[in-house]
Each structure stands twice: as C-alpha cells, then as structure tokens.
Design a protein around this motif. Structure first.
Motif, PDB file in Angstrom:
ATOM      1  N   GLU A 205     -28.318  -2.343  63.045  1.00  0.00           N
ATOM      2  CA  GLU A 205     -28.850  -1.899  64.150  1.00  0.00           C
ATOM      3  C   GLU A 205     -29.720  -0.672  63.825  1.00  0.00           C
ATOM      4  OE1 GLU A 205     -29.067  -2.790  67.452  1.00  0.00           O
ATOM      5  OE2 GLU A 205     -27.864  -4.765  67.226  1.00  0.00           O
ATOM      6  N   LYS A 206     -29.278   0.190  63.080  1.00  0.00           N
ATOM      7  CA  LYS A 206     -30.078   1.159  62.738  1.00  0.00           C
ATOM      8  C   LYS A 206     -31.113   1.188  61.526  1.00  0.00           C
ATOM      9  CE  LYS A 206     -27.033   3.616  65.090  1.00  0.00           C
ATOM     10  NZ  LYS A 206     -27.609   4.150  66.330  1.00  0.00           N
ATOM     11  N   LEU A 207     -31.254   0.284  61.009  1.00  0.00           N
ATOM     12  CA  LEU A 207     -32.270  -0.172  60.102  1.00  0.00           C
ATOM     13  C   LEU A 207     -33.472  -0.280  60.857  1.00  0.00           C
ATOM     14  CD1 LEU A 207     -31.022  -2.078  57.003  1.00  0.00           C
ATOM     15  CD2 LEU A 207     -31.410   0.458  57.346  1.00  0.00           C
ATOM     16  N   LYS A 208     -34.776   0.264  60.301  1.00  0.00           N
ATOM     17  CA  LYS A 208     -36.015  -0.290  60.833  1.00  0.00           C
ATOM     18  C   LYS A 208     -36.388  -1.440  60.477  1.00  0.00           C
ATOM     19  CE  LYS A 208     -37.384   4.848  60.690  1.00  0.00           C
ATOM     20  NZ  LYS A 208     -38.332   5.616  59.914  1.00  0.00           N
ATOM     21  N   VAL A 209     -37.461  -2.207  61.184  1.00  0.00           N
ATOM     22  CA  VAL A 209     -37.963  -3.594  60.935  1.00  0.00           C
ATOM     23  C   VAL A 209     -38.573  -3.564  59.414  1.00  0.00           C
ATOM     24  CG1 VAL A 209     -39.801  -5.239  61.485  1.00  0.00           C
ATOM     25  CG2 VAL A 209     -38.462  -3.779  63.117  1.00  0.00           C
ATOM     26  N   ARG A 210     -39.235  -2.571  59.039  1.00  0.00           N
ATOM     27  CA  ARG A 210     -39.871  -2.630  57.830  1.00  0.00           C
ATOM     28  C   ARG A 210     -38.619  -2.658  56.576  1.00  0.00           C
ATOM     29  NH1 ARG A 210     -44.274  -1.953  54.567  1.00  0.00           N
ATOM     30  NH2 ARG A 210     -45.588  -1.503  56.666  1.00  0.00           N
ATOM     31  N   GLU A 211     -37.489  -1.888  56.680  1.00  0.00           N
ATOM     32  CA  GLU A 211     -36.363  -1.939  56.004  1.00  0.00           C
ATOM     33  C   GLU A 211     -35.772  -3.187  55.789  1.00  0.00           C
ATOM     34  OE1 GLU A 211     -35.402   2.936  56.521  1.00  0.00           O
ATOM     35  OE2 GLU A 211     -34.569   1.361  58.037  1.00  0.00           O
ATOM     36  N   LEU A 212     -35.601  -3.745  57.031  1.00  0.00           N
ATOM     37  CA  LEU A 212     -34.758  -5.221  57.115  1.00  0.00           C
ATOM     38  C   LEU A 212     -35.645  -5.932  56.164  1.00  0.00           C
ATOM     39  CD1 LEU A 212     -33.847  -5.250  60.941  1.00  0.00           C
ATOM     40  CD2 LEU A 212     -32.410  -4.992  58.753  1.00  0.00           C
ATOM     41  N   ILE A 213     -36.962  -6.150  56.613  1.00  0.00           N
ATOM     42  CA  ILE A 213     -37.846  -7.153  55.561  1.00  0.00           C
ATOM     43  C   ILE A 213     -37.768  -6.737  54.141  1.00  0.00           C
ATOM     44  CG2 ILE A 213     -40.091  -8.124  55.401  1.00  0.00           C
ATOM     45  CD1 ILE A 213     -40.673  -7.487  58.337  1.00  0.00           C
ATOM     46  N   HIS A 214     -38.023  -5.549  53.837  1.00  0.00           N
ATOM     47  CA  HIS A 214     -37.760  -4.879  52.387  1.00  0.00           C
ATOM     48  C   HIS A 214     -36.437  -5.424  51.922  1.00  0.00           C
ATOM     49  CE1 HIS A 214     -38.140  -2.873  48.957  1.00  0.00           C
ATOM     50  NE2 HIS A 214     -36.982  -2.137  48.952  1.00  0.00           N
ATOM     51  N   GLN A 215     -35.489  -5.201  52.552  1.00  0.00           N
ATOM     52  CA  GLN A 215     -33.968  -5.542  51.926  1.00  0.00           C
ATOM     53  C   GLN A 215     -33.917  -7.028  51.769  1.00  0.00           C
ATOM     54  OE1 GLN A 215     -30.451  -5.679  54.800  1.00  0.00           O
ATOM     55  NE2 GLN A 215     -29.978  -3.680  53.601  1.00  0.00           N
ATOM     56  N   GLN A 216     -34.408  -7.851  52.795  1.00  0.00           N
ATOM     57  CA  GLN A 216     -34.406  -9.406  52.688  1.00  0.00           C
ATOM     58  C   GLN A 216     -35.267  -9.805  51.437  1.00  0.00           C
ATOM     59  OE1 GLN A 216     -32.500 -11.326  54.078  1.00  0.00           O
ATOM     60  NE2 GLN A 216     -33.278 -13.401  53.969  1.00  0.00           N
ATOM     61  N   SER A 217     -36.273  -9.392  51.253  1.00  0.00           N
ATOM     62  CA  SER A 217     -37.075  -9.640  50.239  1.00  0.00           C
ATOM     63  C   SER A 217     -36.669  -9.354  48.758  1.00  0.00           C
ATOM     64  CB  SER A 217     -38.659  -8.940  50.110  1.00  0.00           C
ATOM     65  OG  SER A 217     -39.149  -9.240  51.573  1.00  0.00           O
ATOM     66  N   GLN A 218     -35.834  -8.764  48.673  1.00  0.00           N
ATOM     67  CA  GLN A 218     -35.234  -8.374  47.297  1.00  0.00           C
ATOM     68  C   GLN A 218     -34.372  -9.518  46.830  1.00  0.00           C
ATOM     69  OE1 GLN A 218     -36.237  -5.342  45.899  1.00  0.00           O
ATOM     70  NE2 GLN A 218     -37.189  -5.492  47.582  1.00  0.00           N
ATOM     71  N   TYR A 219     -33.838 -10.360  47.672  1.00  0.00           N
ATOM     72  CA  TYR A 219     -32.889 -11.579  47.226  1.00  0.00           C
ATOM     73  C   TYR A 219     -33.890 -12.741  46.448  1.00  0.00           C
ATOM     74  CZ  TYR A 219     -29.460  -9.257  49.977  1.00  0.00           C
ATOM     75  OH  TYR A 219     -28.486  -8.545  50.409  1.00  0.00           O
ATOM     76  N   PHE A 220     -35.218 -12.705  46.652  1.00  0.00           N
ATOM     77  CA  PHE A 220     -36.192 -13.814  46.182  1.00  0.00           C
ATOM     78  C   PHE A 220     -37.075 -13.178  45.345  1.00  0.00           C
ATOM     79  CE2 PHE A 220     -34.677 -14.574  50.453  1.00  0.00           C
ATOM     80  CZ  PHE A 220     -34.307 -15.696  50.742  1.00  0.00           C
ATOM     81  N   ALA A 221     -37.341 -14.121  44.113  1.00  0.00           N
ATOM     82  CA  ALA A 221     -38.072 -13.708  43.105  1.00  0.00           C
ATOM     83  C   ALA A 221     -39.646 -13.957  43.565  1.00  0.00           C
ATOM     84  CB  ALA A 221     -37.869 -14.468  41.761  1.00  0.00           C
ATOM     85  N   SER A 222     -39.923 -14.841  44.499  1.00  0.00           N
ATOM     86  CA  SER A 222     -41.630 -15.190  44.859  1.00  0.00           C
ATOM     87  C   SER A 222     -41.577 -14.744  46.348  1.00  0.00           C
ATOM     88  CB  SER A 222     -41.701 -16.375  44.789  1.00  0.00           C
ATOM     89  OG  SER A 222     -40.663 -17.335  45.429  1.00  0.00           O
ATOM     90  N   ALA A 223     -40.935 -13.472  46.562  1.00  0.00           N
ATOM     91  CA  ALA A 223     -41.070 -13.153  48.184  1.00  0.00           C
ATOM     92  C   ALA A 223     -42.607 -12.733  48.395  1.00  0.00           C
ATOM     93  CB  ALA A 223     -40.197 -11.704  48.305  1.00  0.00           C
ATOM     94  N   LEU A 224     -42.781 -13.043  49.821  1.00  0.00           N
ATOM     95  CA  LEU A 224     -44.004 -12.534  50.450  1.00  0.00           C
ATOM     96  C   LEU A 224     -43.968 -10.908  50.409  1.00  0.00           C
ATOM     97  CD1 LEU A 224     -44.213 -14.663  53.621  1.00  0.00           C
ATOM     98  CD2 LEU A 224     -45.418 -15.154  51.397  1.00  0.00           C
ATOM     99  N   GLY A 225     -45.256 -10.551  50.403  1.00  0.00           N
ATOM    100  CA  GLY A 225     -45.579  -8.969  50.478  1.00  0.00           C
ATOM    101  C   GLY A 225     -44.985  -8.775  51.902  1.00  0.00           C
TER     102      GLY A 225
END
Length: 297
Positions: A90-110
């Motif tokens: 709940e405390k993370l910002k929207v950008r932080e959540l997306i950044h965190q998720q992106s780290q799991y994928f080699a070909s993530a979107l920007g």
C-alpha cells in the motif's frame, strides 16, 4: 496457416473436494487472437486460468504454456497475468510498483510506456493506498503489462471502472492486440466480449459449451426480438405460434421468436393498430443465457 498454440488444456479435470471445477476440459489459446472466456460464477473460468499460470495443477489431463509446463519459471517469462484480486504494498507509489515488477523480466517495457499504456501517467507519484478501486485495477493491469508479454491473461479487468474508463481500457486492449499480443479476457460484461473478442468460449459446469466467433456464438440463440405497442394483452400475444418468450413493459410487448415473419403476420392480423414496431437480432447475452440454461437441464 494455423496459428501456433500458446497455451492449452487437454482433457483437464480439477476438483476441490466434492466440487468438480473442470470436467475433461479442452481449450486452446492461439497466437494473435483475443479470446473471451465466458461463464456464470462457478463455471471454471478462474480455475482454467490458474492452471495456465501454474498456480494450480490438474488432477487429470495436461496443461501446456508455450509448449511446456506452466509451473516452470521459464515458461512464464512471456506471460502477463491480471487476476480478479491482488494485494500490493500500500505504501509504494505507482511508479515504484511498476519498476519493481519490471525487474523480473528480461524484455520488460519501459516504465513510462507502461504508465502511458495503462493510463497511469498522471498517477505515477501517488501511493497505491491513495487510489480509488478503479485506479487500483489499472495498476494491476499495468503490472500485467510490465513484462512485455506475448500472452496476456486478464480476469474481470473492468470491474469497478466507470463507463469512460472501461472504453479507454477497450482501446488499450485493441492496441495491444495490434502489437501482436495474444489476450485471454474473462468478463461478466457481455458487451465487452462482443466488442473485443475474435473468439468466444462459453463455459458451463467445467466444460466448453460453445467455441466460435461472436457471430457464430450469437447464432446459437435462434430468432430475433420484436417489440411494439399493441392493443392486445400479453396473454394473447404469448398464444401466437412460434413465440418463445414474451414480456410487457411500459405499454409495449416484447417477444422472441425463431420465425419472426410468421409472428408478425399473426400480430398484424389480430391488431391492425400495431405501432412503434422494432425487430432486432438477438444479442450475445441471449445466446449466453440459451447455452448456459441448456447446460443445466
């Protein structure tokens, strides 16, 4: 040329104690299509998606994802998933959540591209706990997109969205499909399935009841709907040959019939004052109700 199969259930059964969620189900999800999976609550839709994502394992039959076992992490590398419920920090910002998720994928979107696609650019600095229910659904959708998936599974994505936000979501889904993303959509909004899907699968009691284009599925509800103002009673109109359903509301009578022309001849002969007549094709909702009601008879 036949499109490749990205995911498949083959003669799959799954039980929860005494409850059979899937009963020998067969389903293929093909490259380049938008498939809408429809069914009443308890039909097995969420179970089918959970098997494809590797969250569950089948009791019988086989499940494939990109030709392999969906419980293996490498098979899920090109899969995006948005389920009905998600708990996020709940405390993370929207950008932080997306950044965190992106780290799991080699070909993530920007991150900025993901924010734009999901309509969250203006909310990027806001904490998740500060968002409305509809905005939280958009964040969950963004997280499903973050890995740049080839196959996207979205379960009731527009629940909680207003009409405008739902239409914006439709536009994003069409854009993703145009990019080549294969999409599986489950929804209770049948208008949504009709507007978006290349192919519809209707489920009931853990099995496939129908599989085809929206037009083909709608043809399963034979006939058309007729409505008019009439001096006749509902009982009289219901007595006409070939009337399958009839109802009265606000001075009008509406009916369904597989032989509309015959019904209209009877109706006009009995009431020459018939007015404000409309004749419409049956909807996906009509076909859905026909198929699901037949499955429990």
């Amino acid at each position: 040329m036949t499109n490749r199969v990205f995911a498949a259930l083959r003669a799959v059964s799954k039980r929860y104690g005494a409850i059979s969620a899937l009963d020998g189900m067969n389903l293929e999800i093909r490259e380049g299509e938008l498939l809408s999976l429809l069914g009443v609550n308890g039909a097995g839709k969420t179970t089918a998606l959970s098997l494809i994502t590797g969250q569950l394992q089948a009791d019988a039959g086989s499940v494939e994802l990109f030709g392999g076992d969906p419980t293996e992490p490498q098979q899920r590398a090109h899969l995006g998933v948005m389920l009905q419920e998600a708990e996020l920090p709940e405390k993370l910002k929207v950008r932080e959540l997306i950044h965190q998720q992106s780290q799991y994928f080699a070909s993530a979107l920007g991150i900025n591209e993901t924010l734009e696609l999901s309509g969250l650019a203006d909310l990027a600095a806001r904490r998740y706990e500060q968002l409305s229910g509809g905005q939280k659904r958009r964040v969950q959708f963004a997280l499903a997109l973050a890995g740049n998936p080839r196959l996207l599974l979205i379960d009731e994505p527009t629940t909680g969205l207003d009409v405008g936000a739902r239409r914006q979501f439709w536009q994003v889904v069409r854009e993703l499909k145009a990019r080549g993303v294969s999409i599986v959509l489950t929804t209770h909004y049948l208008e949504e399935a009709d507007a978006l899907a290349d192919r519809i699968v209707v489920m009931g009691q853990g099995r496939v009841l129908a599989d085809g284009s929206p037009t083909a599925i709608k043809s399963r509800a034979q006939g058309r709907r007729v409505s008019a103002r009439t001096a006749l009673s509902l009982e009289t109109v219901q007595s006409f040959a070939h009337v399958s359903q009839a109802s009265a509301s606000e001075g009008r009578i509406a009916l369904r019939s597989p032989r509309v022309e015959d019904v209209l001849r009877q109706w006009l002969a009995a009431d020459p004052t018939l007015a404000e007549l409309t004749v419409e094709a049956l909807s996906l909702e009509d076909a859905f109700l026909t198929l699901t009601q037949e499955s429990v008879q």
